[in-house]
Design a protein around this motif. Structure first.
Motif, PDB file in Angstrom:
ATOM      1  N   ILE A 152       0.847  -1.202   0.000  1.00 27.53           N
ATOM      2  CA  ILE A 152       0.000   0.000   0.000  1.00 27.53           C
ATOM      3  C   ILE A 152       0.882   1.251   0.000  1.00 27.53           C
ATOM      4  O   ILE A 152       0.643   2.190  -0.758  1.00 27.53           O
ATOM      5  N   ALA A 153       1.917   1.226   0.836  1.00 28.87           N
ATOM      6  CA  ALA A 153       2.844   2.371   0.883  1.00 28.87           C
ATOM      7  C   ALA A 153       3.482   2.608  -0.492  1.00 28.87           C
ATOM      8  O   ALA A 153       3.664   3.753  -0.914  1.00 28.87           O
ATOM      9  N   GLU A 154       3.790   1.511  -1.188  1.00 26.52           N
ATOM     10  CA  GLU A 154       4.385   1.637  -2.523  1.00 26.52           C
ATOM     11  C   GLU A 154       3.399   2.263  -3.507  1.00 26.52           C
ATOM     12  O   GLU A 154       3.761   3.114  -4.315  1.00 26.52           O
ATOM     13  N   GLN A 155       2.153   1.835  -3.401  1.00 27.31           N
ATOM     14  CA  GLN A 155       1.151   2.310  -4.358  1.00 27.31           C
ATOM     15  C   GLN A 155       0.739   3.749  -4.116  1.00 27.31           C
ATOM     16  O   GLN A 155       0.367   4.446  -5.049  1.00 27.31           O
ATOM     17  N   CYS A 156       0.777   4.195  -2.857  1.00 27.18           N
ATOM     18  CA  CYS A 156       0.258   5.546  -2.614  1.00 27.18           C
ATOM     19  C   CYS A 156       1.366   6.569  -2.350  1.00 27.18           C
ATOM     20  O   CYS A 156       1.114   7.655  -1.846  1.00 27.18           O
ATOM     21  N   GLY A 157       2.598   6.218  -2.707  1.00 28.56           N
ATOM     22  CA  GLY A 157       3.671   7.199  -2.645  1.00 28.56           C
ATOM     23  C   GLY A 157       4.219   7.463  -1.250  1.00 28.56           C
ATOM     24  O   GLY A 157       4.857   8.485  -1.010  1.00 28.56           O
ATOM     25  N   LEU A 158       3.986   6.526  -0.317  1.00 22.23           N
ATOM     26  CA  LEU A 158       4.486   6.731   1.047  1.00 22.23           C
ATOM     27  C   LEU A 158       5.722   5.883   1.360  1.00 22.23           C
ATOM     28  O   LEU A 158       6.273   5.967   2.455  1.00 22.23           O
ATOM     29  N   ILE A 159       6.158   5.086   0.387  1.00 25.19           N
ATOM     30  CA  ILE A 159       7.232   4.140   0.685  1.00 25.19           C
ATOM     31  C   ILE A 159       8.553   4.838   0.977  1.00 25.19           C
ATOM     32  O   ILE A 159       9.356   4.367   1.782  1.00 25.19           O
ATOM     33  N   SER A 160       8.773   5.983   0.328  1.00 16.78           N
ATOM     34  CA  SER A 160      10.013   6.693   0.587  1.00 16.78           C
ATOM     35  C   SER A 160      10.030   7.243   2.022  1.00 16.78           C
ATOM     36  O   SER A 160      11.032   7.110   2.732  1.00 16.78           O
ATOM     37  N   ASP A 161       8.910   7.832   2.456  1.00 14.08           N
ATOM     38  CA  ASP A 161       8.799   8.293   3.848  1.00 14.08           C
ATOM     39  C   ASP A 161       9.036   7.144   4.810  1.00 14.08           C
ATOM     40  O   ASP A 161       9.722   7.294   5.827  1.00 14.08           O
ATOM     41  N   LEU A 162       8.442   6.009   4.475  1.00 17.51           N
ATOM     42  CA  LEU A 162       8.582   4.849   5.349  1.00 17.51           C
ATOM     43  C   LEU A 162      10.045   4.411   5.419  1.00 17.51           C
ATOM     44  O   LEU A 162      10.596   4.198   6.503  1.00 17.51           O
ATOM     45  N   PHE A 163      10.682   4.319   4.268  1.00 17.98           N
ATOM     46  CA  PHE A 163      12.094   3.918   4.217  1.00 17.98           C
ATOM     47  C   PHE A 163      12.958   4.857   5.061  1.00 17.98           C
ATOM     48  O   PHE A 163      13.799   4.405   5.852  1.00 17.98           O
ATOM     49  N   PHE A 164      12.755   6.162   4.898  1.00 17.65           N
ATOM     50  CA  PHE A 164      13.614   7.102   5.629  1.00 17.65           C
ATOM     51  C   PHE A 164      13.306   7.116   7.130  1.00 17.65           C
ATOM     52  O   PHE A 164      14.204   7.373   7.932  1.00 17.65           O
ATOM     53  N   THR A 165      12.074   6.802   7.487  1.00 17.80           N
ATOM     54  CA  THR A 165      11.737   6.645   8.905  1.00 17.80           C
ATOM     55  C   THR A 165      12.529   5.485   9.508  1.00 17.80           C
ATOM     56  O   THR A 165      13.131   5.605  10.585  1.00 17.80           O
ATOM     57  N   ILE A 166      12.541   4.365   8.795  1.00 15.00           N
ATOM     58  CA  ILE A 166      13.271   3.187   9.275  1.00 15.00           C
ATOM     59  C   ILE A 166      14.786   3.449   9.248  1.00 15.00           C
ATOM     60  O   ILE A 166      15.501   3.122  10.195  1.00 15.00           O
ATOM     61  N   LEU A 167      15.266   4.058   8.173  1.00  5.20           N
ATOM     62  CA  LEU A 167      16.710   4.341   8.066  1.00  5.20           C
ATOM     63  C   LEU A 167      17.194   5.219   9.228  1.00  5.20           C
ATOM     64  O   LEU A 167      18.206   4.934   9.865  1.00  5.20           O
ATOM     65  N   ARG A 168      16.437   6.287   9.498  1.00  2.00           N
ATOM     66  CA  ARG A 168      16.804   7.187  10.598  1.00  2.00           C
ATOM     67  C   ARG A 168      16.866   6.461  11.933  1.00  2.00           C
ATOM     68  O   ARG A 168      17.826   6.587  12.695  1.00  2.00           O
ATOM     69  N   ALA A 169      15.808   5.688  12.207  1.00  2.00           N
ATOM     70  CA  ALA A 169      15.754   4.938  13.471  1.00  2.00           C
ATOM     71  C   ALA A 169      16.928   3.965  13.549  1.00  2.00           C
ATOM     72  O   ALA A 169      17.574   3.836  14.596  1.00  2.00           O
ATOM     73  N   ALA A 170      17.212   3.301  12.437  1.00  2.00           N
ATOM     74  CA  ALA A 170      18.303   2.318  12.414  1.00  2.00           C
ATOM     75  C   ALA A 170      19.649   3.003  12.638  1.00  2.00           C
ATOM     76  O   ALA A 170      20.517   2.465  13.330  1.00  2.00           O
ATOM     77  N   CYS A 171      19.820   4.189  12.079  1.00  2.00           N
ATOM     78  CA  CYS A 171      21.073   4.925  12.273  1.00  2.00           C
ATOM     79  C   CYS A 171      21.250   5.322  13.740  1.00  2.00           C
ATOM     80  O   CYS A 171      22.353   5.243  14.283  1.00  2.00           O
ATOM     81  N   VAL A 172      20.166   5.739  14.360  1.00  2.00           N
ATOM     82  CA  VAL A 172      20.231   6.096  15.779  1.00  2.00           C
ATOM     83  C   VAL A 172      20.590   4.858  16.604  1.00  2.00           C
ATOM     84  O   VAL A 172      21.448   4.904  17.480  1.00  2.00           O
ATOM     85  N   ASP A 173      19.960   3.725  16.295  1.00  2.00           N
ATOM     86  CA  ASP A 173      20.188   2.508  17.073  1.00  2.00           C
ATOM     87  C   ASP A 173      21.572   1.905  16.846  1.00  2.00           C
ATOM     88  O   ASP A 173      22.199   1.436  17.788  1.00  2.00           O
ATOM     89  N   VAL A 174      22.051   1.937  15.607  1.00  6.59           N
ATOM     90  CA  VAL A 174      23.317   1.262  15.307  1.00  6.59           C
ATOM     91  C   VAL A 174      24.477   1.908  16.077  1.00  6.59           C
ATOM     92  O   VAL A 174      25.474   1.248  16.393  1.00  6.59           O
ATOM     93  N   ARG A 175      24.330   3.166  16.442  1.00  4.76           N
ATOM     94  CA  ARG A 175      25.381   3.838  17.211  1.00  4.76           C
ATOM     95  C   ARG A 175      25.552   3.241  18.610  1.00  4.76           C
ATOM     96  O   ARG A 175      26.587   3.402  19.240  1.00  4.76           O
TER      97      ARG A 175
END
Ligand code: C2E
Ligand code: MG
Ligand code: MG
Ligand code: MG
Length: 304
Positions: A80-103
């Motif tokens: 659904i995120a892919e179809q309605c143009g939200l997948i990029s927001d979702l990806f960057f939400t996860i990327l940001r969280a992962a960057c904070v955690d990996v530290r």
């Protein structure tokens, strides 16, 4: 979203379609909200070195905790995120969280993030990813991007350009779900990838299917000859793990080693030197907590 257009040019709906469309647009609205209110976050599943038993990193897997306390799995919202143009927001939400955690993790542990094929249409993708790494102070070498092959069919040139920019900065790339969908051996030699993840469907049948064993053994050898490392997905039993390690598979991931879990449950993987060195009892105890945590995910009655 009509299923068919008749010869008269009039579109008509099949029974049930209206309801499905309604449900989709409800989820779309909720997802838009969820992304701004912090309901989307990663769980992490350990990646294990099959030779030493060490935890070498974690894959970030998106989870959606609704205000009602229900946790939704990717199958309910990624497409659904892919179809309605939200997948990029979702990806960057996860990327940001992962960057904070990996530290907070040991320096040798990396984090792998799933990229959707549709994101390759963004010409700024690599720059935006690298921008997040700079902002959060995470070395590119600690990040891995998992791509799937369907990406490579539709947007091959963009995909290659993006992958090269990321790789030049030290981000590693793995090819996810290998052996399913649009798999092509061409991609293994043409794409600048580092790792190949053998799909769970091959691992599933390893113990009782000679053909699966042959395929896994051959793919592992092929990948190694091309200079790639190999990860097996969906390892659920000790037998799976020992087969894969005999076949020379480098890394493994699956419920046998650990279910995906929230960041605060990863301690056991950092504290223990190695998976195989952990006494059986200890591993059961620490794993129970993680199993319990992921178990909530599947429960539709989870209290908040
Ligand atoms: P994937 O990238 O292949 O991730 C592995 C999936 O297999 C995860 O499902 C994981 O929980 C599951 N798994 C791991 N070990 C085992 C096992 O031993 N047995 C079984 N039966 N399953 C196992 P999950 O978390 O439901 O994610 C499903 C898919 O959703 C992912 O497959 C990935 O393609 C996609 N996804 C997840 N997070 C994201 C994201 O942030 N962005 C994008 N674009 N896709 C995502
Ligand atoms: Mg993946
Ligand atoms: Mg995968
Ligand atoms: Mg998979």
């Amino acid at each position: 979203r009509a299923k068919e257009i008749g010869s008269n040019g009039i579109a008509y709906f099949e029974p049930g379609m209206e309801q499905a469309a309604l449900r989709r647009s409800t989820i779309e609205l909720e997802l838009r909200n969820a992304l701004t209110s912090g309901e989307i976050y990663p769980h992490y599943q350990p990646l294990i070195d099959l030779e030493t038993g060490d935890t070498v990193g974690f894959e970030a897997l998106a989870r959606w905790k609704t205000p009602g306390g229900l946790v939704r799995l990717p199958i309910d919202f990624i497409s659904i995120a892919e179809q309605c143009g939200l997948i990029s927001d979702l990806f960057f939400t996860i990327l940001r969280a992962a960057c904070v955690d990996v530290r907070n993790w040991p320096a040798h542990c990396h984090v792998a993030i799933n990229l959707s094929p549709v994101q390759f249409s963004d010409p700024e993708l690599a720059q935006r990813i690298l921008g997040v790494l700079i902002e959060t102070g995470v070395a590119p070498g600690r990040i891995e991007i998992e791509i799937t092959e369907s990406a490579l069919v539709s947007d091959l040139d963009n995909a290659i350009a993006t992958i090269i920019s990321l790789k030049n900065q030290g981000v590693r790339i793995s090819l996810d779900d290998f052996g399913t969908g649009y798999s092509s051996l061409r991609h293994l030699s043409d794409l600048p990838i580092d790792k190949l993840k053998i799909d769970r469907s091959f691992v599933e049948n390893l113990d009782n299917d000679e053909a699966s064993r042959t395929i896994v053994r051959a793919v592992t050898g092929l990948a190694h000859n091309l200079g790639l490392t190999v990860v097996a997905e969906g390892i659920e039993t000790q037998e799976n793990a020992s087969h894969l390690s005999q076949f020379g598979c480098d890394f493994g991931q699956g419920y046998y080693f650990g279910r995906p879990a929230a960041a605060q449950f990863l301690m056991p993987f950092f504290n223990q030197e190695s998976w195989i060195k952990i006494s059986d009892n200890l591993s059961k105890i620490s794993n129970q907590e993680i199993v319990a945590q992921e178990h909530n995910v599947h429960s539709h009655h989870t209290a908040k």
